[in-house]
Motif scaffolding. Structure first.
Motif, PDB file in Angstrom:
ATOM      1  N   MET A   5      -1.099 -29.780  24.882  1.00 11.16           N
ATOM      2  CA  MET A   5      -1.954 -30.745  25.588  1.00 11.16           C
ATOM      3  C   MET A   5      -3.395 -30.704  25.068  1.00 11.16           C
ATOM      4  O   MET A   5      -4.219 -31.525  25.460  1.00 11.16           O
ATOM      5  CB  MET A   5      -1.920 -30.491  27.094  1.00 11.16           C
ATOM      6  N   THR A   6      -3.683 -29.755  24.209  1.00 12.79           N
ATOM      7  CA  THR A   6      -5.023 -29.653  23.625  1.00 12.79           C
ATOM      8  C   THR A   6      -5.086 -30.455  22.329  1.00 12.79           C
ATOM      9  O   THR A   6      -4.206 -30.309  21.476  1.00 12.79           O
ATOM     10  CB  THR A   6      -5.373 -28.184  23.325  1.00 12.79           C
ATOM     11  N   GLY A   7      -6.085 -31.293  22.201  1.00 14.63           N
ATOM     12  CA  GLY A   7      -6.183 -32.089  20.979  1.00 14.63           C
ATOM     13  C   GLY A   7      -7.476 -32.879  20.896  1.00 14.63           C
ATOM     14  O   GLY A   7      -8.253 -32.962  21.849  1.00 14.63           O
ATOM     15  N   PHE A   8      -7.680 -33.460  19.717  1.00 17.97           N
ATOM     16  CA  PHE A   8      -8.866 -34.283  19.468  1.00 17.97           C
ATOM     17  C   PHE A   8      -8.503 -35.394  18.494  1.00 17.97           C
ATOM     18  O   PHE A   8      -7.784 -35.168  17.516  1.00 17.97           O
ATOM     19  CB  PHE A   8     -10.007 -33.443  18.885  1.00 17.97           C
ATOM     20  N   ASP A 138      -3.400 -41.884  18.179  1.00 18.68           N
ATOM     21  CA  ASP A 138      -2.415 -41.365  17.227  1.00 18.68           C
ATOM     22  C   ASP A 138      -2.926 -40.089  16.560  1.00 18.68           C
ATOM     23  O   ASP A 138      -2.163 -39.139  16.329  1.00 18.68           O
ATOM     24  CB  ASP A 138      -2.097 -42.422  16.163  1.00 18.68           C
ATOM     25  N   ALA A 139      -4.226 -40.081  16.251  1.00 18.44           N
ATOM     26  CA  ALA A 139      -4.828 -38.876  15.653  1.00 18.44           C
ATOM     27  C   ALA A 139      -4.789 -37.710  16.645  1.00 18.44           C
ATOM     28  O   ALA A 139      -4.521 -36.562  16.268  1.00 18.44           O
ATOM     29  CB  ALA A 139      -6.262 -39.163  15.226  1.00 18.44           C
ATOM     30  N   GLU A 142      -1.210 -36.410  16.850  1.00 24.69           N
ATOM     31  CA  GLU A 142      -0.885 -35.639  15.647  1.00 24.69           C
ATOM     32  C   GLU A 142      -1.474 -34.237  15.749  1.00 24.69           C
ATOM     33  O   GLU A 142      -0.828 -33.236  15.377  1.00 24.69           O
ATOM     34  CB  GLU A 142      -1.438 -36.353  14.417  1.00 24.69           C
ATOM     35  N   PHE A 143      -2.700 -34.167  16.258  1.00 25.17           N
ATOM     36  CA  PHE A 143      -3.360 -32.881  16.480  1.00 25.17           C
ATOM     37  C   PHE A 143      -2.544 -32.042  17.478  1.00 25.17           C
ATOM     38  O   PHE A 143      -2.333 -30.835  17.277  1.00 25.17           O
ATOM     39  CB  PHE A 143      -4.772 -33.123  17.033  1.00 25.17           C
ATOM     40  N   ARG A 144      -2.071 -32.695  18.534  1.00 27.74           N
ATOM     41  CA  ARG A 144      -1.285 -31.996  19.559  1.00 27.74           C
ATOM     42  C   ARG A 144       0.029 -31.454  18.992  1.00 27.74           C
ATOM     43  O   ARG A 144       0.476 -30.362  19.369  1.00 27.74           O
ATOM     44  CB  ARG A 144      -0.989 -32.955  20.714  1.00 27.74           C
ATOM     45  N   LEU A 145       0.645 -32.221  18.110  1.00 27.22           N
ATOM     46  CA  LEU A 145       1.882 -31.756  17.480  1.00 27.22           C
ATOM     47  C   LEU A 145       1.634 -30.509  16.628  1.00 27.22           C
ATOM     48  O   LEU A 145       2.425 -29.566  16.635  1.00 27.22           O
ATOM     49  CB  LEU A 145       2.483 -32.868  16.619  1.00 27.22           C
ATOM     50  N   ASP A 146       0.537 -30.532  15.865  1.00 27.42           N
ATOM     51  CA  ASP A 146       0.193 -29.371  15.037  1.00 27.42           C
ATOM     52  C   ASP A 146      -0.068 -28.141  15.910  1.00 27.42           C
ATOM     53  O   ASP A 146       0.363 -27.025  15.578  1.00 27.42           O
ATOM     54  CB  ASP A 146      -1.037 -29.679  14.179  1.00 27.42           C
TER      55      ASP A 146
END
Length: 286
Positions: A5-8, A138-139, A142-146
């Protein structure tokens, strides 16, 4: 596959008269907690922006910001002459000797003296902004997936450690039964009373059955393997993983209460430590 759930996410839109920067940040939350910041000029699109975000971001504490830099050449400038005169008059009431020319530079820095107007938001501009918002989302995803891949590796290691610790219980489990039998026999010798050997064996079996941890070991192993299977699934479900971790915790606690052996209790403490690390990370899984 799990998603953090963490992302940017960030995306920039360059228009002839302005530059629009979209930024989205997210942290863990039980539900979608959305906070938006954007210029009042785009206020009419707030509901649509929220719908776009809620559709593509299921959970998390999300901060959405839209920053607009206007091209100075494209700004429609308007000087508020009446307000300037009013400011000057107020200053002269305080200091009558000051001239208008001396006051003007000061007044021009005051709020609302100069205002900027923009043309109405056109459909073409909004479509471009909407596409930019989706690009930023979307970015973020993608960050969350990583981040999810990192979490998966970390949690898998913790689960493997629990399963390894479970195998270390077996030697002490066998030793524990032998120790209990010897301790009971020794106590009976000390009191020097005659006993019915058959009755003694029955009572001993009944007591050992209460301490048997076979079912707990099987269930703990199954829960850990189920957790690992869910990690490798096609969908990320942090709530489900949280429920499984609770079941793992119950079996570990039962092992501890039935252990009746210092070395087994030490192993249980290590299991609990690994489980706490899993629970902490599970809170951040989508």
């Amino acid at each position: 596959m799990i998603t953090s759930m963490t992302g940017f996410g960030k995306a920039v839109l360059e228009l002839p008269e302005k530059k629009i920067t979209i930024e989205i940040r997210s942290l863990n939350s039980k539900t979608l907690d959305l906070n938006t910041r954007f210029p009042s000029f785009y206020r009419e699109k707030e509901l649509e922006i929220r719908n776009i975000i809620s559709e593509k971001i299921q959970r998390g504490k999300v901060d959405f910001s839209m920053m607009v830099e206007l091209n100075p050449a494209a700004r429609n400038q308007k000087v508020n002459a009446d307000l300037i005169k009013s400011y000057i008059q107020e200053f002269k009431n305080i200091t009558p000797t000051v001239t208008d020319g001396e006051l003007l530079p000061v007044v021009m820095r005051l709020p609302d003296v100069i205002s900027y107007t923009q043309d109405d938001l056109g459909e073409d501009e909004w479509n471009q902004i909407r596409a930019t918002i989706i690009t930023a989302i979307d970015a973020l995803n993608e960050f969350r997936l990583d981040e999810g891949k990192v979490l998966e590796k970390y949690i898998t290691s913790n689960l493997t450690n629990i399963l390894d610790l479970l195998t270390q219980v077996v030697p002490f489990e066998i030793e524990r039964i032998t120790t209990i039998k010897e301790r009971f026999a020794k106590r009976l010798e000390e009191v020097k009373v005659e006993i019915d050997q058959n009755r003694f064996e029955q009572e001993l079996i009944f007591y050992l059955e209460k301490l048997d941890i076979t079912e707990e070991k099987v269930r703990l192993k199954n829960h850990c393997e189920y957790f690992l299977k869910e990690l490798e699934g096609n969908e990320s479900n942090g709530k489900k993983l949280g429920f499984i971790s609770q079941e793992i915790g119950r079996e570990i606690n039962t092992l501890g209460s039935k252990s009746n052996h210092s070395e087994m209790q030490k192993i249980v403490v290590q299991m609990k430590d690994e489980l706490e690390k899993i629970k902490e990370q599970t809170l951040n899984i989508l």
